[in-house]
Design a protein around this motif. Structure first.
Motif, PDB file in Angstrom:
ATOM      1  N   ASN A  85      -2.272 -10.444 -11.161  1.00  0.00           N
ATOM      2  CA  ASN A  85      -2.368  -9.640 -12.586  1.00  0.00           C
ATOM      3  C   ASN A  85      -3.143  -8.393 -12.381  1.00  0.00           C
ATOM      4  N   VAL A  86      -2.482  -7.265 -12.315  1.00  0.00           N
ATOM      5  CA  VAL A  86      -3.224  -5.868 -11.997  1.00  0.00           C
ATOM      6  C   VAL A  86      -3.154  -5.370 -13.319  1.00  0.00           C
ATOM      7  N   ARG A  87      -4.134  -5.516 -14.215  1.00  0.00           N
ATOM      8  CA  ARG A  87      -4.162  -4.884 -15.578  1.00  0.00           C
ATOM      9  C   ARG A  87      -2.955  -4.981 -16.491  1.00  0.00           C
ATOM     10  N   GLY A  88      -2.528  -6.349 -16.215  1.00  0.00           N
ATOM     11  CA  GLY A  88      -1.514  -6.445 -17.292  1.00  0.00           C
ATOM     12  C   GLY A  88      -0.019  -6.563 -16.759  1.00  0.00           C
ATOM     13  N   ASN A  89      -0.105  -5.908 -15.386  1.00  0.00           N
ATOM     14  CA  ASN A  89       1.164  -5.804 -14.559  1.00  0.00           C
ATOM     15  C   ASN A  89       1.119  -6.907 -13.539  1.00  0.00           C
ATOM     16  N   PHE A  90       2.133  -7.770 -13.412  1.00  0.00           N
ATOM     17  CA  PHE A  90       2.234  -9.006 -12.856  1.00  0.00           C
ATOM     18  C   PHE A  90       3.008  -8.857 -11.597  1.00  0.00           C
ATOM     19  N   VAL A  91       2.227  -8.831 -10.365  1.00  0.00           N
ATOM     20  CA  VAL A  91       2.779  -8.557  -9.048  1.00  0.00           C
ATOM     21  C   VAL A  91       3.409 -10.097  -8.628  1.00  0.00           C
ATOM     22  N   GLY A  92       4.457 -10.385  -8.384  1.00  0.00           N
ATOM     23  CA  GLY A  92       5.095 -11.663  -7.829  1.00  0.00           C
ATOM     24  C   GLY A  92       5.703 -12.441  -8.949  1.00  0.00           C
ATOM     25  N   GLY A  93       5.703 -12.062 -10.159  1.00  0.00           N
ATOM     26  CA  GLY A  93       6.631 -12.389 -11.192  1.00  0.00           C
ATOM     27  C   GLY A  93       8.188 -11.944 -10.967  1.00  0.00           C
ATOM     28  N   ARG A  94       8.884 -12.167 -12.145  1.00  0.00           N
ATOM     29  CA  ARG A  94      10.279 -11.908 -12.059  1.00  0.00           C
ATOM     30  C   ARG A  94      10.501 -10.422 -11.941  1.00  0.00           C
ATOM     31  N   LYS A  95       9.588  -9.921 -12.535  1.00  0.00           N
ATOM     32  CA  LYS A  95       9.811  -8.132 -12.518  1.00  0.00           C
ATOM     33  C   LYS A  95       9.109  -7.700 -11.191  1.00  0.00           C
ATOM     34  N   ILE A  96      10.125  -6.545 -10.826  1.00  0.00           N
ATOM     35  CA  ILE A  96       9.652  -6.072  -9.403  1.00  0.00           C
ATOM     36  C   ILE A  96       8.380  -5.005  -9.933  1.00  0.00           C
ATOM     37  N   GLN A  97       7.503  -4.864  -9.328  1.00  0.00           N
ATOM     38  CA  GLN A  97       6.524  -3.808  -9.557  1.00  0.00           C
ATOM     39  C   GLN A  97       6.712  -2.370  -8.872  1.00  0.00           C
ATOM     40  N   VAL A  98       6.756  -1.346  -9.283  1.00  0.00           N
ATOM     41  CA  VAL A  98       6.817   0.117  -8.446  1.00  0.00           C
ATOM     42  C   VAL A  98       5.429   0.559  -8.531  1.00  0.00           C
ATOM     43  N   MET A  99       5.015   0.776  -7.175  1.00  0.00           N
ATOM     44  CA  MET A  99       3.557   1.306  -7.298  1.00  0.00           C
ATOM     45  C   MET A  99       4.115   2.769  -6.569  1.00  0.00           C
ATOM     46  N   ALA A 100       3.620   3.914  -7.168  1.00  0.00           N
ATOM     47  CA  ALA A 100       3.983   5.211  -6.535  1.00  0.00           C
ATOM     48  C   ALA A 100       3.010   6.369  -7.152  1.00  0.00           C
ATOM     49  N   GLY A 101       2.861   7.442  -6.128  1.00  0.00           N
ATOM     50  CA  GLY A 101       2.006   8.361  -6.357  1.00  0.00           C
ATOM     51  C   GLY A 101       1.956   9.164  -5.020  1.00  0.00           C
ATOM     52  N   PRO A 102       0.900  10.130  -5.005  1.00  0.00           N
ATOM     53  CA  PRO A 102       0.802  10.872  -3.785  1.00  0.00           C
ATOM     54  C   PRO A 102       0.038   9.924  -2.698  1.00  0.00           C
ATOM     55  N   CYS A 103       0.244  10.564  -1.635  1.00  0.00           N
ATOM     56  CA  CYS A 103      -0.381   9.887  -0.359  1.00  0.00           C
ATOM     57  C   CYS A 103      -2.009  10.040  -0.528  1.00  0.00           C
ATOM     58  N   SER A 104      -2.224  11.411  -1.018  1.00  0.00           N
ATOM     59  CA  SER A 104      -3.603  11.593  -1.283  1.00  0.00           C
ATOM     60  C   SER A 104      -3.982  12.305  -2.638  1.00  0.00           C
ATOM     61  N   VAL A 105      -4.983  11.922  -3.175  1.00  0.00           N
ATOM     62  CA  VAL A 105      -5.267  12.646  -4.443  1.00  0.00           C
ATOM     63  C   VAL A 105      -5.746  13.853  -3.932  1.00  0.00           C
ATOM     64  N   GLU A 106      -5.256  15.075  -4.555  1.00  0.00           N
ATOM     65  CA  GLU A 106      -5.590  16.534  -4.148  1.00  0.00           C
ATOM     66  C   GLU A 106      -6.340  17.432  -5.330  1.00  0.00           C
ATOM     67  N   SER A 107      -5.981  17.036  -6.708  1.00  0.00           N
ATOM     68  CA  SER A 107      -6.325  17.704  -7.654  1.00  0.00           C
ATOM     69  C   SER A 107      -6.024  16.959  -9.021  1.00  0.00           C
ATOM     70  N   GLU A 108      -6.743  17.156 -10.151  1.00  0.00           N
ATOM     71  CA  GLU A 108      -6.340  16.532 -11.232  1.00  0.00           C
ATOM     72  C   GLU A 108      -4.847  16.926 -11.636  1.00  0.00           C
ATOM     73  N   LYS A 109      -4.548  18.205 -11.387  1.00  0.00           N
ATOM     74  CA  LYS A 109      -3.349  18.762 -11.923  1.00  0.00           C
ATOM     75  C   LYS A 109      -2.169  18.048 -11.147  1.00  0.00           C
ATOM     76  N   GLN A 110      -2.470  17.781  -9.721  1.00  0.00           N
ATOM     77  CA  GLN A 110      -1.319  17.104  -9.106  1.00  0.00           C
ATOM     78  C   GLN A 110      -1.298  15.750  -9.156  1.00  0.00           C
ATOM     79  N   LEU A 111      -2.480  15.133  -9.544  1.00  0.00           N
ATOM     80  CA  LEU A 111      -2.156  13.642  -9.821  1.00  0.00           C
ATOM     81  C   LEU A 111      -1.498  13.501 -10.996  1.00  0.00           C
ATOM     82  N   LEU A 112      -2.007  14.294 -12.319  1.00  0.00           N
ATOM     83  CA  LEU A 112      -1.249  14.131 -13.462  1.00  0.00           C
ATOM     84  C   LEU A 112      -0.051  14.502 -13.553  1.00  0.00           C
TER      85      LEU A 112
END
Ligand code: PEP
Ligand code: MN
Length: 344
Positions: A85-112
């Motif tokens: 359980n990752v904050r209500g997202n269940f990894v390993g259940g029926r639902k596939i989890q998609v983890m996505a985002g930048p390789c590195s956090v560069e700025s708030e604007k970029q991450l948002l």
């Protein structure tokens, strides 16, 4: 444990081995063949001292474990699939989890901007590195704690839990304050002090496979985390070093069903760090999900040309749409769903 004796040894030498096995807390069962003698040593390796020391004895040819060397994370110990359980997202259940985002956090604007884009295509967990383990000490090393603060702000704004890497045992408590899941990167898979430290936090951990790690080494690394009382571990196959220069690493698709057979822990694939190039990311994500992975982790950047790290592999525009389609269609073939599938 099985202890194989050398063919030429005397009964007296054999008796010495039997005495040692008993002394270490095991019950020996002797099997005498025509050419050689094999001893089966019965006992719990977790409670007794290891018999591996016998391998150094001159009359012993080989010592072989019968049980798996990893215990807590093995399928033998726990038959059902674990669901993390990752904050209500269940990894390993029926639902596939998609983890996505930048390789590195560069700025708030970029991450948002990235977080909004990935949420729109069905991502359930936001990734982003604040501490970057770079091959070159001259390359961008990440924003450190400032990056963690940005991750936490964007999490609250966009409502996606975050996974981020911790590279040093001394930073674990600080990173755990901001992150919903702690990532152990490839280069630290066998940093045992770090593994123990993340195990002690009780936070979900994503453990990436080492560049040249065998399945056993990878699961033994997971065992270090589990041994600290934390079984909330997600394994991540991210490609292994190969001889082919046109790809950064080779995604080991066999690892998906095989490691799921050996362990009850959920397993995801990271096709971005495997391929190192955008055009291969979605095909490899499809392959991983088709092999039964419980999720995918991908790099996404709003302007890959300006990315401070791994821009060449970051999804953007059409390639992100293709990923969205893949995470809907492929899991459905296996009777699974994804967030986009549920939403659509
Ligand atoms: C990452 O996910 O940012 C990363 C550095 O990956 P890896 O440890 O697999 O190289
Ligand atoms: Mn990267």
């Amino acid at each position: 444990m099985i202890v194989v004796l050398k063919p030429e040894i005397t009964r007296r030498e054999e008796a010495a081995v039997l005495r040692e096995i008993r002394k270490l807390g095991y019950r020996p069962h002797i099997m005498r063949g025509v050419e050689r003698t094999v001893i089966g040593a019965i006992g719990d390796e977790r409670k007794n001292q290891t018999l591996e020391t016998l391998a150094a004895w001159p009359q012993v040819e080989r010592v072989m474990p019968v049980q798996k060397r990893y215990k807590l994370v093995s399928r033998e110990a726990h038959k059902a699939n674990s669901v993390i359980n990752v904050r209500g997202n269940f990894v390993g259940g029926r639902k596939i989890q998609v983890m996505a985002g930048p390789c590195s956090v560069e700025s708030e604007k970029q991450l948002l901007a990235t977080a909004r884009a990935v949420k729109a295509v069905g991502a359930t967990i936001l990734r982003g590195g604040a501490f970057k383990p770079r091959t070159s000490p001259y390359a961008f090393q990440g924003l450190g704690e400032a990056g963690l603060r940005i991750l936490a702000e964007v999490r609250d704004e966009v409502q996606l839990p975050v996974v981020t890497e911790v590279t040093d045992a001394a930073d674990v408590a600080m990173v755990a304050e901001y992150a919903d899941m702690l990532q152990i990167g490839t280069r630290n898979m066998q940093n045992f002090g770090l593994l123990q430290a993340v195990g002690a936090t009780g936070k979900p951990v994503m453990l990436k496979r080492g560049l040249t790690a065998t399945y056993e080494e990878w699961l033994m690394a997971a065992e270090y985390i589990a041994q600290r009382g934390n079984l909330d571990i997600v394994l991540c196959e991210r490609g292994v070093r190969s001889f082919e220069p046109s790809i950064r690493n080779m995604l080991d698709v066999s690892a998906v069903p095989l490691v799921q057979h050996l362990s009850h822990l959920p397993l995801i694939v990271d096709p971005s760090h495997a391929a190192g190039r955008r055009d291969l990311v979605v095909p490899l994500a499809r392959a991983g999900m088709a092999a039964g992975a419980d999720g995918v982790m991908v790099d996404v950047h709003p302007n890959p040309e300006t990315a401070l790290c791994d821009g060449a592999q970051a999804l953007v525009g059409d390639s992100l749409d293709e990923l969205a389609e893949a995470v809907t269609t492929i899991p459905a073939l296996l009777g699974r769903t994804s967030a986009t599938h549920l939403a659509g």
